[in-house]
Each structure stands twice: as C-alpha cells, then as structure tokens.
Write a protein that holds these residues in place. Structure first.
Motif: not given
Length: 268
Positions: A22-40
C-alpha cells in the motif's frame, strides 16, 4: 579534483518500504550532468489510503535531502546529515518527493554550512527561500513524476551553472580514503596535508559532522549494501571485518544507525 568518485564508490541505501503493497518508494536518476552531485530523486507515496498513520524510518546515509509533499507544497524541508536513524509519523495518505544529495554536494551547490542543519529537518524557506517558492508555485498533486524530474533538473542545472565549486583536494582525498576503505579506518591515520583541526572544519561545513562519524556511517552503509543474512553474520563474524570490537558493539552501532537489530533488519 574530479568529485565523480563519490558516486562511483558510495551508494546511500534506504530500507525497502514494507506495508502490504500500500506504500510505494521509488528512486529516479537526475540529469546526467547532475549525477555527480545528486544521487537520486525519490517518491514515497500511498497507493491506497491506509487504515492508520504510517511510521517511516530513515536510516543514516551520510546525505542531505530536500523533501516536500505534493499535496502540501507550501511546506518543504531540508534534512541534514543525521548521525542516527530518524522516524517520521506520516498520515494515512501521503505523496512525498525528495532530492538526495551525495555527501558534500548540498553545501557545494548552495554554499550552506551543513553543520547548521545536522540531525534535524528545517523548513526550506528559511534555508533556500527561492527554491521553496518554486516548489510552492510549480508542484502539486496532479503533476506526474516525469514532469517532477524535469522541473527538479531544470532548477538544479540552473543552480549548477552559477556555482564555482571548492573542490578542496585535502577534503576529497580524505573522503576518498574513507570510502575506498569502506569506512573501516582510523581517521587519525589519514594524511590530508593539513591538521586534523582544519580537516574537521571542512568536514563540519561540507558533510555536517566529524570524519569519525562520517566513517561510521560509510561503514554502516556498506554493511547494508552487502545484505548479509543473519546466518552469515554469525558464521562469518562480519562485525570483526568491519572493525568492531565484538558482536555487542556491532549490534549497538547498527541499531543506532538503523533503529532495529541486524537480525530484524535483514530478517533472514
């Protein structure tokens, strides 16, 4: 110094949500340029109304998160580095969206002293008022996740274009040593070219806590990543290889960061 090694060496894990589907948790990749800074980017939401309030546990992961509820975007928060697990009591219906910044990157992007928000959730309007206003005006319950990712990408890419990073090799060399050793290291032995007092100031500003505490969180996160079974913990005595004095110290530290014992967390 190229800081992309942090993403390559470190995967901040949060426990799988278990609530009868009944509860969903999902992760999404940011833009390629942001991936060294934002994990998800992440979304935590109910798929159906629950019969009671939901207790959500966040384990220590060394990161800083911005989060808000789509139904109430007038309120947004930033959660600093936490030296132990945190529990949130949520309503029977919710739809949260968040940004998980890799270690040091929130402070690099926004020039915020990470130690001022450690171990607490602060209202974003007092920390980043411009971003809080954008969230309030552009996000609502009707927006889909693809549009959410695009809007977050747009804001962060714009922010990235205005920032001059302070890639201090003394700080990032120390972080590299800690991560390459899976947090199993005596931080007093790290030679960064500056005094440990100066290095402590850098860790406090960019991470939000001391080298020692950060190392413990990295060690804990690598145990989560290994997904050991209860049987393998007993048989292989993983706590010794993770630099614990004995099993009781291992269990105590694990519970401090996770909120439950290893046997209950891994449940197998």
């Amino acid at each position: 110094m190229n800081v992309s090694f942090i993403r390559e060496l470190y995967i901040p894990i949060q426990p799988t949500v278990k609530s009868l589907g009944l509860v969903s948790y999902q992760e999404f990749l940011p833009h390629l340029q942001l991936q060294p800074f934002v994990y998800c980017y992440w979304q935590l939401k109910t798929t159906e109304k629950l019969s009671e309030a939901f207790n959500y546990r966040v384990v220590a992961d060394g990161c800083i998160d911005i989060f808000f509820e789509l139904d109430h975007s007038t309120e947004s928060f930033v959660m600093g580095f936490c030296k132990k697990y945190t529990e949130f009591k949520l309503e029977s219906e919710f739809n949260y969206v968040g940004i998980r910044f890799l270690p040091t990157m929130f402070s690099q992007l926004f020039r915020i002293d990470a130690s001022t928000i450690s171990n607490k959730a602060e209202e974003l309007k007092f920390i980043l008022p411009q971003f809080a206003s954008i969230i309030q005006s552009d996000f609502n319950v009707f927006i889909d996740i693809k549009s959410i990712v695009q809007l977050l990408d747009a804001f962060l890419l714009d922010q990235l274009s205005t920032v001059k990073f302070d890639n201090d090799t003394r700080l990032y060399n120390a972080i590299s040593v800690i991560m390459n050793n899976y947090g199993v290291i005596d931080v007093k032995e790290i030679d960064s070219g500056i005094s440990h007092r100066q290095l402590r100031r850098l860790f406090n500003f960019y991470i939000g806590d001391s080298m020692k505490t950060f190392s413990k969180v990295v060690r804990f996160q690598n145990i989560l990543r290994a997904k050991p079974s209860t049987q393998s913990l007993r048989k292989n005595k993983m706590f010794f290889y993770s630099d614990f004095f004995d099993q009781s110290h291992f269990i105590k530290d694990f519970k401090h960061f996770y909120g439950v014992t290893p046997s209950k967390a891994f449940g197998r």
